[in-house]
Design a protein around this motif. Structure first.
Motif, PDB file in Angstrom:
ATOM      1  N   GLU A 189      19.373 -46.404  51.181  1.00  0.00           N
ATOM      2  CA  GLU A 189      19.935 -45.357  50.339  1.00  0.00           C
ATOM      3  C   GLU A 189      20.513 -44.219  51.170  1.00  0.00           C
ATOM      4  O   GLU A 189      21.589 -43.690  50.867  1.00  0.00           O
ATOM      5  CB  GLU A 189      18.853 -44.831  49.390  1.00  0.00           C
ATOM      6  CG  GLU A 189      18.464 -45.826  48.295  1.00  0.00           C
ATOM      7  CD  GLU A 189      17.365 -45.284  47.410  1.00  0.00           C
ATOM      8  OE1 GLU A 189      16.851 -44.187  47.716  1.00  0.00           O
ATOM      9  OE2 GLU A 189      17.042 -45.938  46.399  1.00  0.00           O
ATOM     10  N   GLU A 190      19.798 -43.848  52.225  1.00  0.00           N
ATOM     11  CA  GLU A 190      20.318 -42.804  53.107  1.00  0.00           C
ATOM     12  C   GLU A 190      21.618 -43.245  53.776  1.00  0.00           C
ATOM     13  O   GLU A 190      22.564 -42.455  53.885  1.00  0.00           O
ATOM     14  CB  GLU A 190      19.268 -42.461  54.167  1.00  0.00           C
ATOM     15  CG  GLU A 190      18.034 -41.770  53.607  1.00  0.00           C
ATOM     16  CD  GLU A 190      17.007 -41.495  54.683  1.00  0.00           C
ATOM     17  OE1 GLU A 190      17.231 -41.933  55.840  1.00  0.00           O
ATOM     18  OE2 GLU A 190      15.990 -40.847  54.381  1.00  0.00           O
ATOM     19  N   GLN A 191      21.677 -44.502  54.211  1.00  0.00           N
ATOM     20  CA  GLN A 191      22.907 -45.003  54.827  1.00  0.00           C
ATOM     21  C   GLN A 191      24.064 -45.010  53.839  1.00  0.00           C
ATOM     22  O   GLN A 191      25.208 -44.672  54.180  1.00  0.00           O
ATOM     23  CB  GLN A 191      22.676 -46.423  55.381  1.00  0.00           C
ATOM     24  CG  GLN A 191      21.706 -46.477  56.545  1.00  0.00           C
ATOM     25  CD  GLN A 191      22.234 -45.779  57.769  1.00  0.00           C
ATOM     26  OE1 GLN A 191      23.426 -45.791  58.035  1.00  0.00           O
ATOM     27  NE2 GLN A 191      21.347 -45.141  58.523  1.00  0.00           N
ATOM     28  N   VAL A 192      23.763 -45.390  52.572  1.00  0.00           N
ATOM     29  CA  VAL A 192      24.810 -45.387  51.536  1.00  0.00           C
ATOM     30  C   VAL A 192      25.312 -43.975  51.283  1.00  0.00           C
ATOM     31  O   VAL A 192      26.524 -43.734  51.130  1.00  0.00           O
ATOM     32  CB  VAL A 192      24.260 -46.030  50.250  1.00  0.00           C
ATOM     33  CG1 VAL A 192      25.217 -45.808  49.085  1.00  0.00           C
ATOM     34  CG2 VAL A 192      24.049 -47.521  50.444  1.00  0.00           C
ATOM     35  N   LYS A 193      24.384 -42.995  51.257  1.00  0.00           N
ATOM     36  CA  LYS A 193      24.798 -41.609  51.063  1.00  0.00           C
ATOM     37  C   LYS A 193      25.669 -41.122  52.221  1.00  0.00           C
ATOM     38  O   LYS A 193      26.670 -40.428  52.018  1.00  0.00           O
ATOM     39  CB  LYS A 193      23.566 -40.719  50.921  1.00  0.00           C
ATOM     40  CG  LYS A 193      22.816 -40.918  49.606  1.00  0.00           C
ATOM     41  CD  LYS A 193      21.612 -39.996  49.543  1.00  0.00           C
ATOM     42  CE  LYS A 193      20.841 -40.198  48.233  1.00  0.00           C
ATOM     43  NZ  LYS A 193      19.634 -39.322  48.161  1.00  0.00           N
ATOM     44  N   ILE A 194      25.272 -41.495  53.436  1.00  0.00           N
ATOM     45  CA  ILE A 194      26.080 -41.114  54.596  1.00  0.00           C
ATOM     46  C   ILE A 194      27.476 -41.718  54.519  1.00  0.00           C
ATOM     47  O   ILE A 194      28.491 -41.047  54.798  1.00  0.00           O
ATOM     48  CB  ILE A 194      25.362 -41.539  55.894  1.00  0.00           C
ATOM     49  CG1 ILE A 194      24.085 -40.707  56.093  1.00  0.00           C
ATOM     50  CG2 ILE A 194      26.276 -41.375  57.094  1.00  0.00           C
ATOM     51  CD1 ILE A 194      23.209 -41.203  57.218  1.00  0.00           C
ATOM     52  N   ASN A 197      29.502 -39.845  51.947  1.00  0.00           N
ATOM     53  CA  ASN A 197      29.991 -38.568  52.481  1.00  0.00           C
ATOM     54  C   ASN A 197      31.158 -38.769  53.432  1.00  0.00           C
ATOM     55  O   ASN A 197      32.138 -37.999  53.423  1.00  0.00           O
ATOM     56  CB  ASN A 197      28.853 -37.843  53.190  1.00  0.00           C
ATOM     57  CG  ASN A 197      27.754 -37.405  52.238  1.00  0.00           C
ATOM     58  OD1 ASN A 197      28.030 -37.078  51.086  1.00  0.00           O
ATOM     59  ND2 ASN A 197      26.515 -37.388  52.711  1.00  0.00           N
ATOM     60  N   ARG A 198      31.084 -39.808  54.259  1.00  0.00           N
ATOM     61  CA  ARG A 198      32.190 -40.081  55.170  1.00  0.00           C
ATOM     62  C   ARG A 198      33.464 -40.460  54.414  1.00  0.00           C
ATOM     63  O   ARG A 198      34.571 -40.052  54.793  1.00  0.00           O
ATOM     64  CB  ARG A 198      31.793 -41.196  56.139  1.00  0.00           C
ATOM     65  CG  ARG A 198      30.756 -40.773  57.172  1.00  0.00           C
ATOM     66  CD  ARG A 198      30.441 -41.912  58.120  1.00  0.00           C
ATOM     67  NE  ARG A 198      29.452 -41.490  59.115  1.00  0.00           N
ATOM     68  CZ  ARG A 198      28.945 -42.297  60.051  1.00  0.00           C
ATOM     69  NH1 ARG A 198      29.355 -43.563  60.123  1.00  0.00           N
ATOM     70  NH2 ARG A 198      28.052 -41.847  60.917  1.00  0.00           N
ATOM     71  N   LEU A 199      33.290 -41.253  53.348  1.00  0.00           N
ATOM     72  CA  LEU A 199      34.455 -41.618  52.549  1.00  0.00           C
ATOM     73  C   LEU A 199      35.078 -40.390  51.889  1.00  0.00           C
ATOM     74  O   LEU A 199      36.308 -40.270  51.802  1.00  0.00           O
ATOM     75  CB  LEU A 199      34.053 -42.648  51.490  1.00  0.00           C
ATOM     76  CG  LEU A 199      33.772 -44.066  52.002  1.00  0.00           C
ATOM     77  CD1 LEU A 199      33.234 -44.932  50.872  1.00  0.00           C
ATOM     78  CD2 LEU A 199      35.046 -44.684  52.573  1.00  0.00           C
ATOM     79  N   ARG A 200      34.217 -39.470  51.431  1.00  0.00           N
ATOM     80  CA  ARG A 200      34.745 -38.236  50.840  1.00  0.00           C
ATOM     81  C   ARG A 200      35.502 -37.415  51.869  1.00  0.00           C
ATOM     82  O   ARG A 200      36.581 -36.872  51.569  1.00  0.00           O
ATOM     83  CB  ARG A 200      33.591 -37.426  50.254  1.00  0.00           C
ATOM     84  CG  ARG A 200      32.975 -38.052  49.004  1.00  0.00           C
ATOM     85  CD  ARG A 200      31.742 -37.279  48.579  1.00  0.00           C
ATOM     86  NE  ARG A 200      31.088 -37.928  47.446  1.00  0.00           N
ATOM     87  CZ  ARG A 200      29.904 -37.546  46.951  1.00  0.00           C
ATOM     88  NH1 ARG A 200      29.261 -36.523  47.507  1.00  0.00           N
ATOM     89  NH2 ARG A 200      29.387 -38.187  45.933  1.00  0.00           N
ATOM     90  N   GLU A 201      34.942 -37.320  53.078  1.00  0.00           N
ATOM     91  CA  GLU A 201      35.634 -36.594  54.128  1.00  0.00           C
ATOM     92  C   GLU A 201      36.972 -37.244  54.471  1.00  0.00           C
ATOM     93  O   GLU A 201      37.990 -36.547  54.665  1.00  0.00           O
ATOM     94  CB  GLU A 201      34.743 -36.525  55.380  1.00  0.00           C
ATOM     95  CG  GLU A 201      33.524 -35.647  55.234  1.00  0.00           C
ATOM     96  CD  GLU A 201      33.885 -34.175  55.110  1.00  0.00           C
ATOM     97  OE1 GLU A 201      34.939 -33.776  55.656  1.00  0.00           O
ATOM     98  OE2 GLU A 201      33.121 -33.438  54.461  1.00  0.00           O
ATOM     99  N   MET A 202      36.983 -38.569  54.534  1.00  0.00           N
ATOM    100  CA  MET A 202      38.240 -39.268  54.815  1.00  0.00           C
ATOM    101  C   MET A 202      39.255 -39.041  53.705  1.00  0.00           C
ATOM    102  O   MET A 202      40.463 -38.870  53.968  1.00  0.00           O
ATOM    103  CB  MET A 202      37.967 -40.758  54.996  1.00  0.00           C
ATOM    104  CG  MET A 202      37.207 -41.104  56.271  1.00  0.00           C
ATOM    105  SD  MET A 202      36.840 -42.851  56.415  1.00  0.00           S
ATOM    106  CE  MET A 202      38.475 -43.543  56.543  1.00  0.00           C
ATOM    107  N   GLU A 203      38.786 -39.021  52.463  1.00  0.00           N
ATOM    108  CA  GLU A 203      39.693 -38.765  51.337  1.00  0.00           C
ATOM    109  C   GLU A 203      40.257 -37.348  51.412  1.00  0.00           C
ATOM    110  O   GLU A 203      41.460 -37.133  51.162  1.00  0.00           O
ATOM    111  CB  GLU A 203      38.931 -38.963  50.025  1.00  0.00           C
ATOM    112  CG  GLU A 203      39.801 -38.886  48.788  1.00  0.00           C
ATOM    113  CD  GLU A 203      40.783 -40.032  48.673  1.00  0.00           C
ATOM    114  OE1 GLU A 203      41.806 -39.863  47.989  1.00  0.00           O
ATOM    115  OE2 GLU A 203      40.510 -41.098  49.268  1.00  0.00           O
ATOM    116  N   ARG A 204      39.408 -36.388  51.786  1.00  0.00           N
ATOM    117  CA  ARG A 204      39.899 -35.010  51.933  1.00  0.00           C
ATOM    118  C   ARG A 204      40.940 -34.904  53.044  1.00  0.00           C
ATOM    119  O   ARG A 204      41.991 -34.265  52.876  1.00  0.00           O
ATOM    120  CB  ARG A 204      38.730 -34.082  52.233  1.00  0.00           C
ATOM    121  CG  ARG A 204      37.771 -33.892  51.049  1.00  0.00           C
ATOM    122  CD  ARG A 204      36.571 -33.062  51.479  1.00  0.00           C
ATOM    123  NE  ARG A 204      35.587 -32.959  50.403  1.00  0.00           N
ATOM    124  CZ  ARG A 204      34.390 -32.400  50.539  1.00  0.00           C
ATOM    125  NH1 ARG A 204      34.026 -31.895  51.730  1.00  0.00           N
ATOM    126  NH2 ARG A 204      33.554 -32.343  49.523  1.00  0.00           N
TER     127      ARG A 204
END
Length: 240
Positions: A189-194, A197-204
Protein backbone atom coordinates in the motif's frame (compact mmCIF):
# COMPACT_ATOMS: atom_id res chain seq x y z
CA UNK A 1 56.63 -102.89 8.70
CA UNK A 2 54.64 -100.96 6.23
CA UNK A 3 55.86 -97.49 5.40
CA UNK A 4 53.62 -94.56 6.30
CA UNK A 5 52.14 -92.88 3.24
CA UNK A 6 51.30 -89.18 3.57
CA UNK A 7 48.43 -88.13 1.36
CA UNK A 8 48.53 -84.44 0.43
CA UNK A 9 45.34 -82.82 -0.79
CA UNK A 10 45.45 -81.43 -4.29
CA UNK A 11 44.70 -77.78 -4.91
CA UNK A 12 41.41 -77.37 -6.58
CA UNK A 13 40.40 -74.79 -9.14
CA UNK A 14 38.30 -72.98 -6.48
CA UNK A 15 41.38 -72.30 -4.33
CA UNK A 16 43.28 -70.95 -7.32
CA UNK A 17 40.38 -68.68 -8.29
CA UNK A 18 40.09 -67.36 -4.73
CA UNK A 19 43.80 -66.54 -4.60
CA UNK A 20 43.61 -64.74 -7.92
CA UNK A 21 40.61 -62.71 -6.73
CA UNK A 22 42.37 -61.71 -3.52
CA UNK A 23 45.48 -60.73 -5.44
CA UNK A 24 43.41 -58.71 -7.91
CA UNK A 25 41.54 -56.92 -5.10
CA UNK A 26 44.79 -56.08 -3.29
CA UNK A 27 46.30 -54.71 -6.52
CA UNK A 28 43.19 -52.61 -7.17
CA UNK A 29 43.23 -51.22 -3.61
CA UNK A 30 46.91 -50.33 -3.89
CA UNK A 31 46.34 -48.64 -7.25
CA UNK A 32 43.35 -46.73 -5.84
CA UNK A 33 45.43 -45.50 -2.88
CA UNK A 34 48.23 -44.44 -5.23
CA UNK A 35 45.78 -42.63 -7.50
CA UNK A 36 44.19 -40.93 -4.49
CA UNK A 37 47.58 -39.77 -3.25
CA UNK A 38 48.54 -38.54 -6.71
CA UNK A 39 45.18 -36.74 -7.09
CA UNK A 40 45.62 -35.07 -3.71
CA UNK A 41 49.10 -33.90 -4.67
CA UNK A 42 47.84 -32.60 -8.02
CA UNK A 43 44.88 -30.87 -6.36
CA UNK A 44 47.21 -29.26 -3.85
CA UNK A 45 49.48 -28.05 -6.64
CA UNK A 46 46.50 -26.63 -8.55
CA UNK A 47 45.28 -24.92 -5.36
CA UNK A 48 48.70 -23.37 -4.83
CA UNK A 49 48.74 -22.17 -8.43
CA UNK A 50 45.29 -20.61 -8.06
CA UNK A 51 46.31 -18.87 -4.84
CA UNK A 52 49.50 -17.59 -6.50
CA UNK A 53 47.58 -16.31 -9.52
CA UNK A 54 45.04 -14.58 -7.24
CA UNK A 55 47.88 -12.96 -5.30
CA UNK A 56 49.42 -11.73 -8.55
CA UNK A 57 46.10 -10.30 -9.73
CA UNK A 58 45.50 -8.60 -6.37
CA UNK A 59 49.03 -7.23 -6.42
CA UNK A 60 48.51 -5.79 -9.91
CA UNK A 61 45.17 -4.23 -8.94
CA UNK A 62 46.64 -2.86 -5.70
CA UNK A 63 49.58 -1.41 -7.62
CA UNK A 64 47.23 0.33 -10.08
CA UNK A 65 45.14 1.75 -7.27
CA UNK A 66 48.22 2.89 -5.40
CA UNK A 67 49.60 4.68 -8.46
CA UNK A 68 46.23 6.32 -9.10
CA UNK A 69 45.98 7.48 -5.49
CA UNK A 70 49.52 8.83 -5.62
CA UNK A 71 48.68 10.86 -8.74
CA UNK A 72 45.51 12.13 -7.04
CA UNK A 73 47.47 13.13 -3.94
CA UNK A 74 49.98 15.01 -6.08
CA UNK A 75 47.21 16.89 -7.90
CA UNK A 76 45.52 17.77 -4.61
CA UNK A 77 48.82 18.96 -3.12
CA UNK A 78 49.61 21.12 -6.17
CA UNK A 79 46.09 22.55 -6.19
CA UNK A 80 46.30 23.48 -2.52
CA UNK A 81 49.74 24.99 -2.97
CA UNK A 82 48.49 27.02 -5.95
CA UNK A 83 45.61 28.25 -3.80
CA UNK A 84 48.10 29.40 -1.17
CA UNK A 85 47.27 26.72 1.36
CA UNK A 86 50.20 24.90 2.85
CA UNK A 87 48.91 21.52 3.95
CA UNK A 88 51.07 18.68 5.18
CA UNK A 89 49.37 15.43 4.19
CA UNK A 90 49.84 12.54 6.64
CA UNK A 91 50.49 10.18 3.73
CA UNK A 92 53.29 10.91 1.31
CA UNK A 93 52.99 7.87 -0.93
CA UNK A 94 50.49 5.03 -1.16
CA UNK A 95 51.98 1.56 -1.47
CA UNK A 96 50.26 -1.59 -2.80
CA UNK A 97 50.80 -3.26 0.58
CA UNK A 98 48.94 -0.42 2.26
CA UNK A 99 46.07 -0.71 -0.21
CA UNK A 100 45.82 -4.47 0.41
CA UNK A 101 45.97 -3.91 4.18
CA UNK A 102 43.15 -1.34 4.09
CA UNK A 103 41.09 -3.54 1.74
CA UNK A 104 41.47 -6.51 4.10
CA UNK A 105 40.29 -4.49 7.10
CA UNK A 106 37.37 -3.03 5.13
CA UNK A 107 36.35 -6.52 3.99
CA UNK A 108 36.63 -7.79 7.57
CA UNK A 109 34.45 -4.91 8.81
CA UNK A 110 31.84 -5.63 6.13
CA UNK A 111 31.76 -9.32 7.04
CA UNK A 112 31.42 -8.48 10.75
CA UNK A 113 28.61 -6.03 9.96
CA UNK A 114 26.72 -8.62 7.90
CA UNK A 115 27.18 -11.32 10.56
CA UNK A 116 26.05 -9.01 13.38
CA UNK A 117 23.03 -7.87 11.36
CA UNK A 118 21.99 -11.45 10.62
CA UNK A 119 22.49 -12.39 14.27
CA UNK A 120 20.29 -9.51 15.46
CA UNK A 121 17.62 -10.43 12.91
CA UNK A 122 17.64 -14.07 14.03
CA UNK A 123 17.48 -13.08 17.71
CA UNK A 124 14.60 -10.70 17.01
CA UNK A 125 12.76 -13.35 15.03
CA UNK A 126 13.15 -15.97 17.79
CA UNK A 127 12.13 -13.51 20.52
CA UNK A 128 8.98 -12.57 18.61
CA UNK A 129 8.20 -16.22 17.99
CA UNK A 130 8.72 -17.08 21.67
CA UNK A 131 6.51 -14.20 22.73
CA UNK A 132 3.77 -15.38 20.37
CA UNK A 133 4.09 -18.92 21.71
CA UNK A 134 3.81 -17.63 25.29
CA UNK A 135 0.68 -15.67 24.41
CA UNK A 136 -0.80 -18.68 22.68
CA UNK A 137 0.01 -20.91 25.67
CA UNK A 138 -1.64 -18.48 28.10
CA UNK A 139 -4.74 -18.23 25.90
CA UNK A 140 -5.02 -22.02 25.57
CA UNK A 141 -4.61 -22.42 29.33
CA UNK A 142 -7.34 -19.87 29.98
CA UNK A 143 -9.57 -21.59 27.41
CA UNK A 144 -9.03 -24.94 29.12
CA UNK A 145 -9.78 -23.48 32.54
CA UNK A 146 -12.98 -21.89 31.23
CA UNK A 147 -14.16 -25.16 29.72
CA UNK A 148 -13.12 -27.12 32.81
CA UNK A 149 -15.13 -24.95 35.19
CA UNK A 150 -18.51 -26.75 35.35
CA UNK A 151 -19.75 -24.80 38.34
CA UNK A 152 -20.98 -21.92 36.19
CA UNK A 153 -23.74 -21.81 33.67
CA UNK A 154 -23.58 -21.81 29.92
CA UNK A 155 -24.19 -18.08 29.63
CA UNK A 156 -21.34 -17.28 31.99
CA UNK A 157 -19.04 -19.62 30.07
CA UNK A 158 -20.03 -17.99 26.78
CA UNK A 159 -19.38 -14.53 28.22
CA UNK A 160 -15.96 -15.66 29.42
CA UNK A 161 -15.15 -17.07 26.01
CA UNK A 162 -16.23 -13.82 24.35
CA UNK A 163 -14.03 -11.87 26.75
CA UNK A 164 -11.15 -14.19 26.01
CA UNK A 165 -11.68 -13.66 22.27
CA UNK A 166 -11.69 -9.88 22.76
CA UNK A 167 -8.46 -10.13 24.73
CA UNK A 168 -6.93 -12.20 21.94
CA UNK A 169 -7.94 -9.59 19.38
CA UNK A 170 -6.51 -6.79 21.54
CA UNK A 171 -3.24 -8.68 22.04
CA UNK A 172 -3.20 -9.50 18.31
CA UNK A 173 -2.61 -13.20 18.86
CA UNK A 174 -2.50 -14.35 15.27
CA UNK A 175 -0.25 -16.67 13.33
CA UNK A 176 3.10 -15.39 12.25
CA UNK A 177 2.21 -15.79 8.58
CA UNK A 178 -0.76 -13.49 8.99
CA UNK A 179 1.51 -10.83 10.45
CA UNK A 180 3.92 -11.27 7.61
CA UNK A 181 1.13 -10.97 5.06
CA UNK A 182 -0.22 -7.89 6.83
CA UNK A 183 3.23 -6.31 6.79
CA UNK A 184 3.56 -7.10 3.09
CA UNK A 185 0.14 -5.63 2.39
CA UNK A 186 1.04 -2.45 4.28
CA UNK A 187 4.32 -2.23 2.37
CA UNK A 188 2.51 -2.68 -0.94
CA UNK A 189 0.00 0.00 0.00
CA UNK A 190 2.83 2.39 0.80
CA UNK A 191 4.48 1.60 -2.54
CA UNK A 192 1.17 2.21 -4.36
CA UNK A 193 0.79 5.56 -2.59
CA UNK A 194 4.33 6.52 -3.55
CA UNK A 195 3.63 5.58 -7.18
CA UNK A 196 0.41 7.58 -7.14
CA UNK A 197 2.26 10.63 -5.81
CA UNK A 198 4.90 10.25 -8.50
CA UNK A 199 2.23 9.99 -11.18
CA UNK A 200 0.60 13.15 -9.84
CA UNK A 201 3.93 14.96 -9.93
CA UNK A 202 4.53 13.78 -13.48
CA UNK A 203 1.06 14.96 -14.48
CA UNK A 204 1.75 18.38 -12.94
CA UNK A 205 5.07 18.64 -14.75
CA UNK A 206 3.39 17.64 -18.00
CA UNK A 207 0.75 20.34 -17.58
CA UNK A 208 3.40 22.91 -16.75
CA UNK A 209 5.42 21.89 -19.81
CA UNK A 210 2.33 22.14 -22.02
CA UNK A 211 1.46 25.60 -20.64
CA UNK A 212 5.05 26.78 -21.04
CA UNK A 213 5.25 25.47 -24.61
CA UNK A 214 1.94 27.19 -25.45
CA UNK A 215 3.26 30.45 -24.00
CA UNK A 216 6.46 30.16 -26.02
CA UNK A 217 4.53 29.42 -29.21
CA UNK A 218 2.26 32.40 -28.56
CA UNK A 219 5.23 34.67 -27.90
CA UNK A 220 6.91 33.47 -31.07
CA UNK A 221 3.76 34.14 -33.08
CA UNK A 222 3.49 37.63 -31.57
CA UNK A 223 7.11 38.37 -32.45
CA UNK A 224 6.56 37.14 -36.02
CA UNK A 225 3.43 39.30 -36.29
CA UNK A 226 5.30 42.37 -35.03
CA UNK A 227 8.13 41.73 -37.49
CA UNK A 228 5.62 41.33 -40.32
CA UNK A 229 3.92 44.62 -39.43
CA UNK A 230 7.27 46.41 -39.27
CA UNK A 231 8.25 45.04 -42.67
CA UNK A 232 4.91 46.09 -44.16
CA UNK A 233 5.30 49.60 -42.74
CA UNK A 234 8.83 49.85 -44.20
CA UNK A 235 7.57 48.67 -47.59
CA UNK A 236 4.67 51.16 -47.56
CA UNK A 237 6.90 54.05 -46.54
CA UNK A 238 9.45 53.23 -49.22
CA UNK A 239 6.77 53.02 -51.92
CA UNK A 240 5.43 56.46 -51.02
Amino acid sequence: MASDVVVRPKKTNFDLTLCECLLLVSVMMISALVNLFVDEKAEEERRKQRVLSMKQVLGAVAGSLASGLNVLLQYVTHFLQAAGIQVGLPINTVTPEGVIFVAQWVLLLLICYVVITLAFQLVTFFLRWIRWLLKLGVVLACFGLILKDHSVGTETMAIRLVCLGCICILLSIRPWKDRTMAARIVHLEEQVKILENRLREMERWRRRCVILSCCLIGLLCFVVFIVFIVIMLIVISSSQ
